[in-house]
Design a protein around this motif. Structure first.
Motif, PDB file in Angstrom:
ATOM      1  N   PHE A 198      -7.616   2.595  19.113  1.00 22.21           N
ATOM      2  CA  PHE A 198      -6.267   2.755  18.553  1.00 22.21           C
ATOM      3  C   PHE A 198      -6.182   2.119  17.170  1.00 22.21           C
ATOM      4  N   LEU A 199      -6.798   0.947  17.024  1.00 20.29           N
ATOM      5  CA  LEU A 199      -6.801   0.262  15.732  1.00 20.29           C
ATOM      6  C   LEU A 199      -7.503   1.107  14.674  1.00 20.29           C
ATOM      7  N   GLY A 200      -8.617   1.742  15.063  1.00 15.49           N
ATOM      8  CA  GLY A 200      -9.359   2.580  14.123  1.00 15.49           C
ATOM      9  C   GLY A 200      -8.579   3.831  13.739  1.00 15.49           C
ATOM     10  N   CYS A 201      -7.915   4.457  14.705  1.00 17.89           N
ATOM     11  CA  CYS A 201      -7.095   5.643  14.403  1.00 17.89           C
ATOM     12  C   CYS A 201      -5.977   5.311  13.422  1.00 17.89           C
ATOM     13  N   TYR A 202      -5.287   4.217  13.696  1.00 18.90           N
ATOM     14  CA  TYR A 202      -4.166   3.825  12.848  1.00 18.90           C
ATOM     15  C   TYR A 202      -4.647   3.433  11.451  1.00 18.90           C
ATOM     16  N   GLY A 203      -5.761   2.698  11.397  1.00 16.92           N
ATOM     17  CA  GLY A 203      -6.304   2.288  10.102  1.00 16.92           C
ATOM     18  C   GLY A 203      -6.759   3.461   9.267  1.00 16.92           C
ATOM     19  N   ALA A 204      -7.348   4.496   9.919  1.00 17.86           N
ATOM     20  CA  ALA A 204      -7.810   5.677   9.189  1.00 17.86           C
ATOM     21  C   ALA A 204      -6.633   6.459   8.619  1.00 17.86           C
ATOM     22  N   ILE A 205      -5.600   6.672   9.419  1.00 18.45           N
ATOM     23  CA  ILE A 205      -4.441   7.433   8.965  1.00 18.45           C
ATOM     24  C   ILE A 205      -3.698   6.704   7.856  1.00 18.45           C
ATOM     25  N   GLN A 206      -3.565   5.376   7.994  1.00 21.06           N
ATOM     26  CA  GLN A 206      -2.844   4.579   7.000  1.00 21.06           C
ATOM     27  C   GLN A 206      -3.699   4.263   5.769  1.00 21.06           C
ATOM     28  N   GLU A 207      -5.005   4.552   5.872  1.00 20.90           N
ATOM     29  CA  GLU A 207      -5.953   4.245   4.785  1.00 20.90           C
ATOM     30  C   GLU A 207      -5.877   2.770   4.413  1.00 20.90           C
ATOM     31  N   SER A 208      -5.839   1.942   5.443  1.00 22.91           N
ATOM     32  CA  SER A 208      -5.737   0.496   5.241  1.00 22.91           C
ATOM     33  C   SER A 208      -7.121  -0.138   5.293  1.00 22.91           C
ATOM     34  N   GLN A 209      -7.535  -0.739   4.175  1.00 18.01           N
ATOM     35  CA  GLN A 209      -8.837  -1.401   4.148  1.00 18.01           C
ATOM     36  C   GLN A 209      -8.862  -2.597   5.090  1.00 18.01           C
ATOM     37  N   CYS A 210      -7.719  -3.271   5.211  1.00 21.87           N
ATOM     38  CA  CYS A 210      -7.646  -4.438   6.100  1.00 21.87           C
ATOM     39  C   CYS A 210      -7.867  -4.025   7.557  1.00 21.87           C
ATOM     40  N   LEU A 211      -7.151  -2.984   7.994  1.00 19.63           N
ATOM     41  CA  LEU A 211      -7.289  -2.513   9.368  1.00 19.63           C
ATOM     42  C   LEU A 211      -8.680  -1.944   9.615  1.00 19.63           C
TER      43      LEU A 211
END
Length: 237
Positions: free
Chosen positions: A77-90
């Motif tokens: 879930f963390l990876g999905c959200y980080g990919a969609i948000q394009e968050s380098q931190c996530l």
């Protein structure tokens, strides 16, 4: 600013692999719970004889699987959200947990390979200890308890004896073995059935670990590429 071109393709591929990873975590969690409550293994591993519990090494691997499945769902879930948000931190946090999970999986695979015969050997020794008491003609105090333990093995595994049974065992075979398998006692060795039972379950665990390991490798590659693409995108400093 949103990524473009090939990096955007990597973004959605990473999201797809993370979704598969999340689903795989759910499947592993479900399989682990099934292995924990499977009637065959549960009937054998809850037995007690002469104050000793049946060896529970198998449950250690099952509990590890439960923890891994739950963690995979969280990390996916963390990876999905980080990919969609394009968050380098996530994505960085996701990559860190992914490396930890991969290292733990490799360590668990090495341990499992080195101890692949331990589970069945422990239960065979437990069965043999009860078997010796069950066929004892001297009338030991633990004979009744031993007969109950051996009878559970025979009914659960649909087996009878060790395959090289003595005349003493043949005298009590009607007590120890269910009637439906008396005609097959020579071919139904409980030793062989125990080895087969846990070999099949460990094979299932190993196959799941291999599939997850391959997915994790692709995810680590895509995560690094996406992070580099986000860092090099216009407007990101």
């Amino acid at each position: 600013m949103a990524v473009a071109g090939c990096t955007k393709c990597i973004k959605y591929m990473l999201f797809f692999f993370n979704f598969i990873f999340w689903l795989a975590g759910g499947v592993i969690l479900g399989v682990a719970l099934w292995l924990r409550h499977d009637s065959q293994t549960s009937n054998l591993l809850i037995l007690q004889f002469e104050g000793h519990q049946a060896p529970g090494t198998f449950y250690i691997s099952v509990y590890i699987l439960i923890a891994v499945g739950a963690l995979m769902m969280l990390v996916g879930f963390l990876g999905c959200y980080g990919a969609i948000q394009e968050s380098q931190c996530l994505l960085g946090t996701f990559f860190f947990f992914l490396v930890i999970l991969f290292a733990c999986e490799v360590a668990a695979a090495i341990w499992g390979f080195m101890n692949r015969d331990t589970i069945s050997k422990e239960l065979i020794n437990f069965y043999d200890a009860a078997y010796i008491k069950a066929v004892d003609v001297s009338g030991s105090p633990s004979k009744d308890a031993a007969i109950k333990v051996v009878a559970v093995y025979h009914s659960t595994l649909d087996c009878c004896g060790k395959g090289d049974d003595t005349a003493l065992f043949l005298q009590v075979v009607s007590t120890l073995c269910p009637g439906k398998i008396l005609d097959f006692q020579k071919s139904q060795s409980c030793h062989d059935k125990l080895i087969l039972l846990f070999s099949e379950k460990l094979y299932l665990i190993g196959l799941a670990a291999l599939v997850v390991g391959v997915i994790m490798i692709f995810e680590m590659i895509f995560t690094m590429v996406l992070c580099c693409g986000i860092r090099n995108s216009p407007g990101v400093y």
